[in-house]
Motif scaffolding. Sequence first.
Motif, PDB file in Angstrom:
ATOM      1  N   HIS A  65       0.871  -1.162   0.000  1.00  0.00           N
ATOM      2  CA  HIS A  65       0.000   0.000   0.000  1.00  0.00           C
ATOM      3  C   HIS A  65       0.913   1.218   0.000  1.00  0.00           C
ATOM      4  O   HIS A  65       1.724   1.379   0.885  1.00  0.00           O
ATOM      5  CB  HIS A  65      -0.863  -0.014   1.270  1.00  0.00           C
ATOM      6  CG  HIS A  65      -2.259   0.438   1.057  1.00  0.00           C
ATOM      7  ND1 HIS A  65      -2.570   1.680   0.564  1.00  0.00           N
ATOM      8  CD2 HIS A  65      -3.449  -0.191   1.271  1.00  0.00           C
ATOM      9  CE1 HIS A  65      -3.903   1.790   0.493  1.00  0.00           C
ATOM     10  NE2 HIS A  65      -4.454   0.671   0.907  1.00  0.00           N
ATOM     11  N   GLU A 179     -11.851  -0.981  -7.545  1.00  0.00           N
ATOM     12  CA  GLU A 179     -12.639  -1.480  -6.407  1.00  0.00           C
ATOM     13  C   GLU A 179     -13.799  -0.547  -6.111  1.00  0.00           C
ATOM     14  O   GLU A 179     -13.663   0.667  -6.201  1.00  0.00           O
ATOM     15  CB  GLU A 179     -11.689  -1.560  -5.203  1.00  0.00           C
ATOM     16  CG  GLU A 179     -12.312  -2.044  -3.913  1.00  0.00           C
ATOM     17  CD  GLU A 179     -11.251  -2.230  -2.816  1.00  0.00           C
ATOM     18  OE1 GLU A 179     -10.037  -2.098  -3.113  1.00  0.00           O
ATOM     19  OE2 GLU A 179     -11.644  -2.495  -1.673  1.00  0.00           O
ATOM     20  N   ASP A 214     -14.563  -6.421  -3.107  1.00  0.00           N
ATOM     21  CA  ASP A 214     -14.224  -6.482  -1.679  1.00  0.00           C
ATOM     22  C   ASP A 214     -15.490  -6.958  -0.983  1.00  0.00           C
ATOM     23  O   ASP A 214     -16.534  -6.284  -1.051  1.00  0.00           O
ATOM     24  CB  ASP A 214     -13.779  -5.098  -1.193  1.00  0.00           C
ATOM     25  CG  ASP A 214     -13.365  -5.102   0.278  1.00  0.00           C
ATOM     26  OD1 ASP A 214     -14.100  -5.680   1.099  1.00  0.00           O
ATOM     27  OD2 ASP A 214     -12.308  -4.512   0.597  1.00  0.00           O
ATOM     28  N   HIS A 217     -17.768  -4.646   1.066  1.00  0.00           N
ATOM     29  CA  HIS A 217     -18.191  -3.366   0.502  1.00  0.00           C
ATOM     30  C   HIS A 217     -19.593  -3.377  -0.087  1.00  0.00           C
ATOM     31  O   HIS A 217     -19.846  -2.754  -1.114  1.00  0.00           O
ATOM     32  CB  HIS A 217     -17.191  -2.916  -0.571  1.00  0.00           C
ATOM     33  CG  HIS A 217     -15.891  -2.454  -0.002  1.00  0.00           C
ATOM     34  ND1 HIS A 217     -14.911  -1.855  -0.750  1.00  0.00           N
ATOM     35  CD2 HIS A 217     -15.405  -2.490   1.266  1.00  0.00           C
ATOM     36  CE1 HIS A 217     -13.875  -1.550   0.022  1.00  0.00           C
ATOM     37  NE2 HIS A 217     -14.150  -1.934   1.248  1.00  0.00           N
ATOM     38  N   ASP A 241     -11.019  -8.762  -2.641  1.00  0.00           N
ATOM     39  CA  ASP A 241     -10.493  -8.378  -1.343  1.00  0.00           C
ATOM     40  C   ASP A 241     -11.361  -9.136  -0.351  1.00  0.00           C
ATOM     41  O   ASP A 241     -12.523  -8.783  -0.129  1.00  0.00           O
ATOM     42  CB  ASP A 241     -10.654  -6.868  -1.108  1.00  0.00           C
ATOM     43  CG  ASP A 241      -9.442  -6.077  -1.540  1.00  0.00           C
ATOM     44  OD1 ASP A 241      -8.492  -6.676  -2.079  1.00  0.00           O
ATOM     45  OD2 ASP A 241      -9.446  -4.850  -1.329  1.00  0.00           O
ATOM     46  N   ASP A 297      -7.998  -8.525   2.517  1.00  0.00           N
ATOM     47  CA  ASP A 297      -7.941  -7.103   2.883  1.00  0.00           C
ATOM     48  C   ASP A 297      -8.588  -7.004   4.253  1.00  0.00           C
ATOM     49  O   ASP A 297      -9.809  -6.880   4.351  1.00  0.00           O
ATOM     50  CB  ASP A 297      -8.678  -6.248   1.844  1.00  0.00           C
ATOM     51  CG  ASP A 297      -8.667  -4.770   2.229  1.00  0.00           C
ATOM     52  OD1 ASP A 297      -7.901  -4.395   3.135  1.00  0.00           O
ATOM     53  OD2 ASP A 297      -9.429  -3.997   1.627  1.00  0.00           O
TER      54      ASP A 297
HETATM   55  C1  RM4 Z   1     -10.434   0.488   1.607  1.00  0.00           C
HETATM   56  C2  RM4 Z   1     -10.369  -0.546   0.507  1.00  0.00           C
HETATM   57  C3  RM4 Z   1      -8.979  -0.824   0.039  1.00  0.00           C
HETATM   58  C4  RM4 Z   1      -8.015  -0.939   1.174  1.00  0.00           C
HETATM   59  C5  RM4 Z   1      -8.158   0.211   2.125  1.00  0.00           C
HETATM   60  C6  RM4 Z   1      -7.229   0.064   3.311  1.00  0.00           C
HETATM   61  O1  RM4 Z   1     -11.676   0.439   2.248  1.00  0.00           O
HETATM   62  O2  RM4 Z   1     -10.964  -1.730   0.953  1.00  0.00           O
HETATM   63  O3  RM4 Z   1      -8.944  -2.015  -0.674  1.00  0.00           O
HETATM   64  O4  RM4 Z   1      -6.767  -0.883   0.613  1.00  0.00           O
HETATM   65  O5  RM4 Z   1      -9.464   0.290   2.590  1.00  0.00           O
END
Ligand code: RM4
Length: 397
Positions: A65, A179, A214, A217, A241, A297
């Motif tokens: 990241h 995403e 994700d 989400h 994720d 994630d």
């Molecule tokens: C976000 C998203 C991204 C992650 C960040 C920390 O909500 O899920 O994938 O990298 O958070």
Amino acid sequence: MQEVASVKAALKAQQIELPSWAFANTGTRFKVFAQPGVPRTPLEKIDDAAQVQRFTGVAPSVALHIPWDKVSDYGGLAKYAADAGLSIGTINANVFQDDDYRLGSVANPDPRVRGKAIGALLECVDVMDATGSRDLKLWFADGTNYPGQDDIRGRQDRLAEALAQVYERLGPDQRMLLEYKFFEPAFYTTDVPDWGTALTQCLATGDRALVVVDTGHHAPGVNIEFIVAMLLRAGRLGGFDFNSRFYADDDLMVGAADPFQLFRILREVVRAGALVPRDAGGTGESTPGGDIAFMLDQCHNIEPKIPGQIRSVMNVQEATAKALLVDPDALAAAQQAGDVLGANAVLMDAYNTDVRPLLAEVRQEVGLDPDPYRAYLASGNQERIIADRVGGTPASW
Ligand code: RM4
Ligand code: MN
């Protein structure tokens, strides 16, 4: 019944990517509880990821990241990872933690801020070049809090422009993963709130622009496996994720809240023949849209982090094993015959199988301890990092 040998081969070929940030101190907006032994540097995060790989054998890559994992020498970081038996996976772009981004990053009304955000994304592609990473993962905190605050369509246009510019910079083997998340931090509109928006933007951007799901989400009750099936069918599922949620974006361990949902999702992946990457053997074949990145994630806010990651990998493996056990011929026959209960029973028989003995065998066959979680606890690594990692600044948000 499915051939045990082919199920085992697929389980051995499966690859799950670890997030570097899972090893750092994290928390809620109320409190970050510091844990002893937490990595102070990106190299120490790689050390921790290597432990997860050492005991599970199916987690050979670690996602970075940026700027959380900013270093001066990315080639050196990749070399360090390779020496630890890992490759650098997805590069996640962070364009949400700067004062400039109050009204958004790539969809910000101010062209100066948009330029800065695009610059940060292009820098991530430089990191990909230096580390050999294939995927750029984009999640934007962009959106608005109040009706009328900004032009909904204008923001989509700005987003599209930014995606096009960054896509242009990618190498021929590199991919862009977009995403979506339905809300938070924006509370009125979010610029990429759902798979429809993500897919529409990806289709306009190019063949190697793919959607990331994700699992945390979505609004409660959303049928995630349906979304997965649609994206697979369109050849536009870039990756997952994985995490679990009870309420919103909880980032809890995958498989903790709803192992049945995880099974249903992975069943669609198996159904599409997309479980294992190209050239990795096993039973799967890649989909037209390319290989799928199976990423975790997550945040381990109150539980220890390396064991939390090991448990998460095991949870994915268990759901995968069950998905592989679904008998496709029996299912197709029942579906064809309109046998509602029979078809459902085929799925439930697989889901209700205790696959832990099978996974223990799979691990033993590749020279691993049958129980990665207990083996790690017995290894002394946790005590060692707690003793060694004194001083410095623990990695955190
Ligand atoms: C976000 C998203 C991204 C992650 C960040 C920390 O909500 O899920 O994938 O990298 O958070
Ligand atoms: Mn995510």
